[in-house]
Design a protein around this motif. Structure first.
Motif, PDB file in Angstrom:
ATOM      1  N   ASP A  57       0.804  -1.227   0.000  1.00 28.30           N
ATOM      2  CA  ASP A  57       0.000   0.000   0.000  1.00 28.30           C
ATOM      3  C   ASP A  57       0.833   1.271   0.000  1.00 28.30           C
ATOM      4  O   ASP A  57       0.366   2.322   0.413  1.00 28.30           O
ATOM      5  CB  ASP A  57      -0.928  -0.003   1.223  1.00 28.30           C
ATOM      6  CG  ASP A  57      -0.158  -0.179   2.533  1.00 28.30           C
ATOM      7  OD1 ASP A  57       1.068  -0.411   2.471  1.00 28.30           O
ATOM      8  OD2 ASP A  57      -0.789  -0.093   3.596  1.00 28.30           O
ATOM      9  N   GLU A 115       1.456   2.141  12.269  1.00 29.34           N
ATOM     10  CA  GLU A 115       1.380   2.021  10.821  1.00 29.34           C
ATOM     11  C   GLU A 115       2.583   1.223  10.336  1.00 29.34           C
ATOM     12  O   GLU A 115       3.715   1.512  10.692  1.00 29.34           O
ATOM     13  CB  GLU A 115       1.314   3.390  10.138  1.00 29.34           C
ATOM     14  CG  GLU A 115       2.460   4.338  10.409  1.00 29.34           C
ATOM     15  CD  GLU A 115       2.280   5.167  11.678  1.00 29.34           C
ATOM     16  OE1 GLU A 115       3.019   6.156  11.802  1.00 29.34           O
ATOM     17  OE2 GLU A 115       1.449   4.827  12.522  1.00 29.34           O
ATOM     18  N   SER A 182      -0.410  -6.874   5.735  1.00 35.31           N
ATOM     19  CA  SER A 182      -1.374  -5.833   5.382  1.00 35.31           C
ATOM     20  C   SER A 182      -2.670  -6.470   4.896  1.00 35.31           C
ATOM     21  O   SER A 182      -2.637  -7.320   4.011  1.00 35.31           O
ATOM     22  CB  SER A 182      -0.809  -4.940   4.272  1.00 35.31           C
ATOM     23  OG  SER A 182       0.352  -4.292   4.720  1.00 35.31           O
ATOM     24  N   ASN A 186      -6.593  -2.892   2.470  1.00 37.76           N
ATOM     25  CA  ASN A 186      -5.622  -1.801   2.591  1.00 37.76           C
ATOM     26  C   ASN A 186      -4.772  -1.687   1.336  1.00 37.76           C
ATOM     27  O   ASN A 186      -4.483  -0.590   0.857  1.00 37.76           O
ATOM     28  CB  ASN A 186      -4.715  -2.024   3.812  1.00 37.76           C
ATOM     29  CG  ASN A 186      -5.403  -1.660   5.104  1.00 37.76           C
ATOM     30  OD1 ASN A 186      -6.516  -1.142   5.097  1.00 37.76           O
ATOM     31  ND2 ASN A 186      -4.758  -1.950   6.217  1.00 37.76           N
ATOM     32  N   SER A 190      -5.251   1.508  -1.210  1.00 40.39           N
ATOM     33  CA  SER A 190      -4.104   2.408  -1.268  1.00 40.39           C
ATOM     34  C   SER A 190      -3.594   2.584  -2.694  1.00 40.39           C
ATOM     35  O   SER A 190      -2.794   3.468  -2.960  1.00 40.39           O
ATOM     36  CB  SER A 190      -2.968   1.869  -0.388  1.00 40.39           C
ATOM     37  OG  SER A 190      -3.358   1.869   0.963  1.00 40.39           O
TER      38      SER A 190
END
Length: 277
Positions: A57, A115, A182, A186, A190
């Motif tokens: 992403d 993150e 991930s 996502n 992204s």
């Protein structure tokens, strides 16, 4: 395009597993979005040329004034020649075991970033330039104490960067040994406004194209091609309504290879030509 398993394709002895490895990489022609399965974390010390990488992403581009530390996983690599006729970088690979040993020896048990950023950008300086020049695959291939020396070089660069960047680098290192992956959505969302093709997004999800399409339809109740096209065309409309951009400025970023195809798709969706917005 075939998937390159790195660093395995560089090993001279194909049967041996290595926890730490240096490779001098040279290239004389541009490579755009090659598929790389990176099985070890890796420093990319770029010396001549430009590099862009896509991971799930996110993406990042650097030149020879910066270096990258990349998380293992599936990447799309773009490597471009600069003013020179050769692209040259030094790649320094290390296993999760080597990293875990280092972290337990020198750092605290910290929580990684929430993150999950798969790269760390390093600003080159005089110390790093000297360190990079000391790395050579020939030196460590023919050295009686190559494994021990390489481990010292690994600790040297890690300790220097811990001192240079402090907590942010320490947290990043701990995030590298996280087993979290991930989520599918996502990665997809992204890349809505990227110019990546379906097959390339599927690769970043660690899936074949057919598996990706099935998973996508299950998640979104719509085929991925139509869903992504609608999202990208809506974004194009918003950009054009801003008044600062022309269709020729945006069609590549919206995922179209030529202006004509973009104009036709836009008119089919909205009933007007993009030049009329």
């Amino acid at each position: 395009m075939p998937i390159e398993n790195i660093p395995e394709i560089y090993f001279q002895n194909k049967k041996s597993e290595q926890d730490i490895f240096v490779y001098d990489f040279k290239m004389t022609s541009d490579v755009v979005k090659s598929k790389v399965n990176l099985s070890m974390n890796m420093f990319s010390f770029l010396q001549v040329g430009k590099k862009q990488v896509h991971f799930a992403d996110t993406s990042i581009a650097v030149n020879s004034k910066q270096s990258l530390l990349l998380k293992k996983g599936n990447w799309l690599w773009t490597e471009l020649l600069d003013t020179e006729v050769i692209y040259y970088c030094k790649l320094f690979f290390f296993s999760e075991k080597i990293l875990t040993d280092f972290l337990s020896k020198y750092t605290n048990d910290v929580k990684p970033f929430k993150e999950d950023v798969p790269y760390f950008v390093i600003e080159n300086d005089d110390y790093l330039a000297a360190f990079i020049s000391s790395l050579s695959s020939n030196t460590f291939t023919n050295h009686n104490f190559s494994d021990a020396l390489l481990l010292l070089k690994f600790e040297e660069i890690m300790l220097y960067l811990l001192n240079k960047y402090g907590n942010s680098f320490e947290y990043y290192l701990h995030s590298l040994i996280s087993k979290e992956v991930s989520p599918f959505k996502n990665v997809v969302e992204s890349n809505i406004h990227s110019n990546l093709k379906l097959e390339e997004i599927a690769f970043l999800c660690n899936m074949s194209l057919s598996t990706f399409k099935r998973q996508f339809t299950s998640e979104y109740n719509e085929p991925p091609g139509k869903w992504l096209q609608d999202k990208r065309l809506q974004k194009a409309k918003e950009l054009l309504q801003g008044g600062d951009l022309k269709p020729s400025d945006i069609y590549l970023d919206i995922g179209y290879n030529n202006l004509s195809n973009f104009s036709i798709a836009f008119k089919n969706k909205f009933g007007v030509s993009p030049t009329d917005i």
